[in-house]
Enzyme design. Structure first.
Site, PDB file in Angstrom:
ATOM      1  N   GLY A   6       0.848  -1.192   0.000  1.00  0.00           N
ATOM      2  CA  GLY A   6       0.000   0.000   0.000  1.00  0.00           C
ATOM      3  C   GLY A   6       0.884   1.243   0.000  1.00  0.00           C
ATOM      4  N   GLY A   9      -0.381   4.925  -1.113  1.00  0.00           N
ATOM      5  CA  GLY A   9      -1.486   5.575  -0.390  1.00  0.00           C
ATOM      6  C   GLY A   9      -1.028   6.802   0.379  1.00  0.00           C
ATOM      7  N   GLN A  10      -1.982   7.424   1.102  1.00  0.00           N
ATOM      8  CA  GLN A  10      -1.683   8.676   1.816  1.00  0.00           C
ATOM      9  C   GLN A  10      -0.558   8.479   2.815  1.00  0.00           C
ATOM     10  OE1 GLN A  10      -4.710  10.092   4.531  1.00  0.00           O
ATOM     11  NE2 GLN A  10      -3.642  12.040   4.855  1.00  0.00           N
ATOM     12  N   ASP A  32       2.273  -1.891  -4.390  1.00  0.00           N
ATOM     13  CA  ASP A  32       0.875  -1.443  -4.351  1.00  0.00           C
ATOM     14  C   ASP A  32       0.147  -2.097  -5.518  1.00  0.00           C
ATOM     15  OD1 ASP A  32      -0.438   1.424  -2.918  1.00  0.00           O
ATOM     16  OD2 ASP A  32      -1.574   0.303  -4.429  1.00  0.00           O
ATOM     17  N   ARG A  34      -1.697  -0.301  -7.403  1.00  0.00           N
ATOM     18  CA  ARG A  34      -1.662   0.754  -8.421  1.00  0.00           C
ATOM     19  C   ARG A  34      -0.244   0.893  -8.973  1.00  0.00           C
ATOM     20  NH1 ARG A  34      -4.232   5.341  -4.624  1.00  0.00           N
ATOM     21  NH2 ARG A  34      -3.518   3.952  -2.980  1.00  0.00           N
ATOM     22  N   ASP A  50      -0.807  -7.661  -5.296  1.00  0.00           N
ATOM     23  CA  ASP A  50      -2.164  -7.734  -4.747  1.00  0.00           C
ATOM     24  C   ASP A  50      -2.065  -8.506  -3.435  1.00  0.00           C
ATOM     25  OD1 ASP A  50      -5.345  -9.208  -5.834  1.00  0.00           O
ATOM     26  OD2 ASP A  50      -4.698  -8.272  -3.965  1.00  0.00           O
ATOM     27  N   TYR A 140     -15.385  -0.131   8.564  1.00  0.00           N
ATOM     28  CA  TYR A 140     -13.955   0.173   8.698  1.00  0.00           C
ATOM     29  C   TYR A 140     -13.534   0.013  10.167  1.00  0.00           C
ATOM     30  CZ  TYR A 140      -9.828   3.214   8.941  1.00  0.00           C
ATOM     31  OH  TYR A 140      -8.580   3.745   9.181  1.00  0.00           O
ATOM     32  N   LYS A 144     -11.059  -2.756  11.806  1.00  0.00           N
ATOM     33  CA  LYS A 144      -9.848  -2.346  12.535  1.00  0.00           C
ATOM     34  C   LYS A 144      -9.860  -2.942  13.942  1.00  0.00           C
ATOM     35  CE  LYS A 144      -7.547  -0.001   9.495  1.00  0.00           C
ATOM     36  NZ  LYS A 144      -6.270  -0.544   8.996  1.00  0.00           N
TER      37      LYS A 144
HETATM   38  C1  VAH Z   1     -10.802   7.755   7.978  1.00  0.00           C
HETATM   39  N1  VAH Z   1      -8.644   8.881   7.787  1.00  0.00           N
HETATM   40  O1  VAH Z   1     -11.322   8.839   8.020  1.00  0.00           O
HETATM   41  C2  VAH Z   1      -9.303   7.675   8.258  1.00  0.00           C
HETATM   42  C3  VAH Z   1      -9.042   7.539   9.750  1.00  0.00           C
HETATM   43  C4  VAH Z   1      -9.607   8.366  12.054  1.00  0.00           C
HETATM   44  C5  VAH Z   1      -9.836   8.526  10.598  1.00  0.00           C
HETATM   45  O2  VAH Z   1      -9.254   6.237  10.168  1.00  0.00           O
HETATM   46  O3  VAH Z   1     -11.418   6.763   7.735  1.00  0.00           O
END
Ligand code: VAH
Length: 308
Positions: A6, A9-10, A32, A34, A50, A140, A144
């Site tokens: 990754g 990514g940011q 990545d 990409r 991948d 998400y 996590k």
């Molecule tokens: C999001 N930037 O917004 C991430 C992060 C705490 C925010 O996990 O999903």
């Protein structure tokens, strides 16, 4: 040798550049799905990968003598709500692939980011403690939280040295964010520069824990460099730096761009933000491995506007 998954990514771009500076370009293999990010081109080895293909990942780890993996590939909170099953599948299977290969190949260390998104509406919102009620309401956040449980399990059960941080919202200018709820705090700088105005998708008094990317990168490396005996938390450390609202960051920008104005049109991301903490208690990270942030809102705003 380090593998960054990754890497475009940011977080990935800046972490890859920082790791290459510390350990030598050739010792950090960036990967990545990409194609290679412009800022990475010419700075070290790159492969297309991948992470969901466990066999391919396993072969790559062996062929390149990988001893550490930084897994940054994930679907973030806002994007995840648009395709929950895909987000769950990618966020979980990628981690399980990495943890199992780490165990089989006896890798030295693994890094995998968690997030303040693991907390939900029933967690204390102010100075959210390291150990408290955790009932995430986004896929998400659920992925996590589940990932944290798997990290702790692989550490206690199989001795895998996997380490993790609950990042707050991260602000940066080098690589675009990946569809998060905190992305407003990045968009606002670009809009302020280009149009002197910004319409926020979060309401004006929505306080969220935030951090400037240089602090997040330094925290990651300091955590990974710390002696294993100091790492008491094998789920994920709370990590904090500052908290602010759209109104506050707008006012800070106005000090530099007086003509800047804001409007507010909360969308579906408001509900996500409302379930997250306003501020984080990161005292255990400070006690265990000496965490200390350097950037506050004023310093971050100045630096962002200088670089955009
Ligand atoms: C999001 N930037 O917004 C991430 C992060 C705490 C925010 O996990 O999903």
């Amino acid at each position: 040798k380090i593998l960054v998954i990754g890497a475009c990514g940011q977080i990935g771009v800046e972490l890859t550049l920082a790791l290459r500076k510390m350990y030598g370009d050739a010792n950090v293999l960036a990967s990545d799905l990409r194609e290679e990010h412009d800022l990475l081109k010419g700075t070290g080895p790159y492969v297309s990968l991948d992470v969901m293909n466990k066999e391919m990942l396993h072969v790559l780890v062996i062929r390149h003598n990988i001893t550490q993996i930084y897994l940054l590939a994930a679907i973030l909170s806002a994007t995840g709500e648009k395709n929950p099953l895909l987000a769950w599948h990618i966020n979980m299977q990628s981690l399980l692939n990495v943890l199992d290969i780490a165990k089989e190949e006896n890798l030295d260390k693994i890094y995998w980011p968690s997030s303040i998104a693991v907390f939900g509406p029933n967690s204390p919102a102010q100075e959210t403690p390291q150990h408290t009620i955790i009932e995430p309401t986004t896929i998400y956040g659920i992925s996590k939280f589940a990932g944290e449980r798997w990290c702790e399990y692989y550490n206690h059960r199989f001795g895998v040295d996997v380490r993790s941080l609950r990042y707050p919202g991260l602000i940066s200018y080098k690589s675009a964010p990946g569809g998060g709820t905190t992305d407003y705090a990045i968009e606002i700088f670009h809009e302020a520069k280009e149009h002197q105005k910004y319409t926020s998708f979060l309401s004006e008094n929505t306080y969220l824990p935030m951090m400037y990317m240089p602090d997040a990168i330094r925290a990651t490396i300091e955590l990974m460099e710390a002696d294993a005996s100091k790492i008491a938390v094998r789920s994920a450390y709370n990590l904090g730096a500052m908290s602010f609202s759209p109104k506050e960051i707008g006012a800070e920008i106005q000090k530099h761009i007086p003509a800047f104005t804001m409007a507010y049109e909360p969308d579906y991301r408001q509900q996500i933000a409302d379930g997250w903490p306003n501020s984080i208690d990161d005292s255990q990270a400070r006690a265990d491995w000496g965490w200390k942030p350097e950037f506050d809102l004023a310093a971050m705003t100045k630096d962002m506007l200088q670089h955009i």
